[in-house]
Design an enzyme around this catalytic site. Structure first.
Site, PDB file in Angstrom:
ATOM      1  N   ASN A 192       2.323   1.339   4.431  1.00 16.22           N
ATOM      2  CA  ASN A 192       2.631   0.058   5.095  1.00 16.22           C
ATOM      3  C   ASN A 192       2.336   0.101   6.602  1.00 16.22           C
ATOM      4  OD1 ASN A 192       5.530  -2.143   5.584  1.00 16.22           O
ATOM      5  ND2 ASN A 192       3.432  -2.694   5.134  1.00 16.22           N
TER       6      ASN A 192
ATOM      7  N   CYS B 237      -1.373   0.662   7.505  1.00 16.30           N
ATOM      8  CA  CYS B 237      -2.814   0.375   7.654  1.00 16.30           C
ATOM      9  C   CYS B 237      -3.245  -0.830   6.815  1.00 16.30           C
ATOM     10  CB  CYS B 237      -3.654   1.593   7.262  1.00 16.30           C
ATOM     11  SG  CYS B 237      -3.416   3.026   8.329  1.00 16.30           S
ATOM     12  N   ARG B 238      -3.323  -0.653   5.487  1.00 14.08           N
ATOM     13  CA  ARG B 238      -3.924  -1.693   4.643  1.00 14.08           C
ATOM     14  C   ARG B 238      -3.034  -2.909   4.434  1.00 14.08           C
ATOM     15  NH1 ARG B 238      -5.068   2.190  -0.223  1.00 14.08           N
ATOM     16  NH2 ARG B 238      -3.179   3.075   0.714  1.00 14.08           N
ATOM     17  N   SER B 239      -1.774  -2.690   4.016  1.00 13.01           N
ATOM     18  CA  SER B 239      -0.949  -3.864   3.656  1.00 13.01           C
ATOM     19  C   SER B 239      -0.552  -4.728   4.857  1.00 13.01           C
ATOM     20  CB  SER B 239       0.261  -3.469   2.811  1.00 13.01           C
ATOM     21  OG  SER B 239       1.123  -2.588   3.486  1.00 13.01           O
TER      22      SER B 239
ATOM     23  N   CYS C 221       0.862  -1.185   0.000  1.00  7.97           N
ATOM     24  CA  CYS C 221       0.000   0.000   0.000  1.00  7.97           C
ATOM     25  C   CYS C 221       0.896   1.232   0.000  1.00  7.97           C
ATOM     26  CB  CYS C 221      -0.967  -0.012   1.189  1.00  7.97           C
ATOM     27  SG  CYS C 221      -0.159   0.026   2.808  1.00  7.97           S
TER      28      CYS C 221
ATOM     29  N   ASP D 138      -8.193   3.743   1.305  1.00 13.88           N
ATOM     30  CA  ASP D 138      -7.228   4.167   2.321  1.00 13.88           C
ATOM     31  C   ASP D 138      -7.992   4.684   3.551  1.00 13.88           C
ATOM     32  OD1 ASP D 138      -5.257   5.331   3.835  1.00 13.88           O
ATOM     33  OD2 ASP D 138      -4.367   6.458   2.185  1.00 13.88           O
TER      34      ASP D 138
HETATM   35  P1  4NP Z   1      -1.744   2.787   4.240  1.00 12.60           P
HETATM   36  O1  4NP Z   1      -2.377   4.138   4.849  1.00 12.60           O
HETATM   37  O2  4NP Z   1      -1.203   3.152   2.870  1.00 12.60           O
HETATM   38  O3  4NP Z   1      -2.913   1.873   4.169  1.00 12.60           O
HETATM   39  O4  4NP Z   1      -0.658   2.345   5.200  1.00 12.60           O
HETATM   40  C1  4NP Z   1      -1.673   5.339   4.946  1.00 12.60           C
HETATM   41  C2  4NP Z   1      -0.776   5.538   5.981  1.00 12.60           C
HETATM   42  C3  4NP Z   1      -0.103   6.731   6.098  1.00 12.60           C
HETATM   43  C4  4NP Z   1      -0.320   7.743   5.184  1.00 12.60           C
HETATM   44  C5  4NP Z   1      -1.203   7.545   4.130  1.00 12.60           C
HETATM   45  C6  4NP Z   1      -1.868   6.336   4.011  1.00 12.60           C
HETATM   46  N1  4NP Z   1       0.351   8.988   5.338  1.00 12.60           N
HETATM   47  O5  4NP Z   1       0.096   9.901   4.523  1.00 12.60           O
HETATM   48  O6  4NP Z   1       1.201   9.131   6.228  1.00 12.60           O
END
Ligand code: 4NP
Length: 174
Positions: free
Chosen positions: A27, A29-31, A24, A141
């Site tokens: 790294n 939340c989703r992945s 994602c 997201d």
């Molecule tokens: P992820 O979510 O891609 O599912 O891990 C996010 C985590 C952090 C951020 C964006 C999306 N950020 O902008 O810091």
């Protein structure tokens, strides 16, 4: 009688397990959620599949998954606490058999990096590629949203993981 070293059976044993990387943006939340759910479903199906995760960004190096992701995952029986964030790197295209993008932006970013890699073994696909409930849909997201976004991540990861396990079983993978 043992197989000769150049037989296809021997080759597939040498390259086992089948290695899958969930990717994602951050790294956190989703992945990581996808990693744990996909790994658990593959294990339960008796498949020899090893799952890892990474982010296209380097926003949160070595961080544990987002506390909201951990809390929602825990409520569904999944433990994310041992995971640490890392960025997708060129060597991953050699080391993994399959790289799964959580959304379409991740997919495009992964393909851009793949074009720079000298050695490529990995195929790239969407996490939802075989999912009949969320067909080829992005895994939204949840980072800037509320609790329902984190619940959606778990539901969609469960559904997409089940679809991948079914696909691998149909292909004799793992
Ligand atoms: P992820 O979510 O891609 O599912 O891990 C996010 C985590 C952090 C951020 C964006 C999306 N950020 O902008 O810091």
């Amino acid at each position: 009688m043992s197989k000769p070293f150049n037989s296809p059976e021997r080759a597939s044993k040498i390259s086992a397990p089948y290695k899958v990387l969930c990717v994602c943006l951050g790294n956190i939340c989703r992945s990581p959620t996808a990693e744990v759910i996909l790994q658990q479903q593959a294990l339960r199906a008796g498949l020899d599949i090893q799952v890892d995760s990474a982010g296209t960004s380097n926003y949160h190096p070595n961080k544990t998954p987002d506390s909201r992701s951990q809390r929602h995952a825990q409520a569904h029986g999944y433990d994310l606490s041992h995971l640490r964030a890392r960025q997708l790197q060129l060597a991953d295209f050699q080391d993994f058999d399959l790289i799964l993008a959580m959304d379409h932006d991740n997919y495009a970013d992964i393909l851009r990096l793949k074009a720079q890699a000298d050695q490529v073994n990995a195929k790239v696909a969407l996490m939802s590629a075989h999912d009949a409930i969320y067909p080829k849909q992005a895994l939204p997201d949840p980072y800037y949203g509320g609790a329902d976004g984190f619940e959606r991540v778990i539901a969609q990861c469960e559904s997409s993981s089940a679809a991948w396990v079914k696909y691998w079983q149909s292909q004799g993978i793992g």
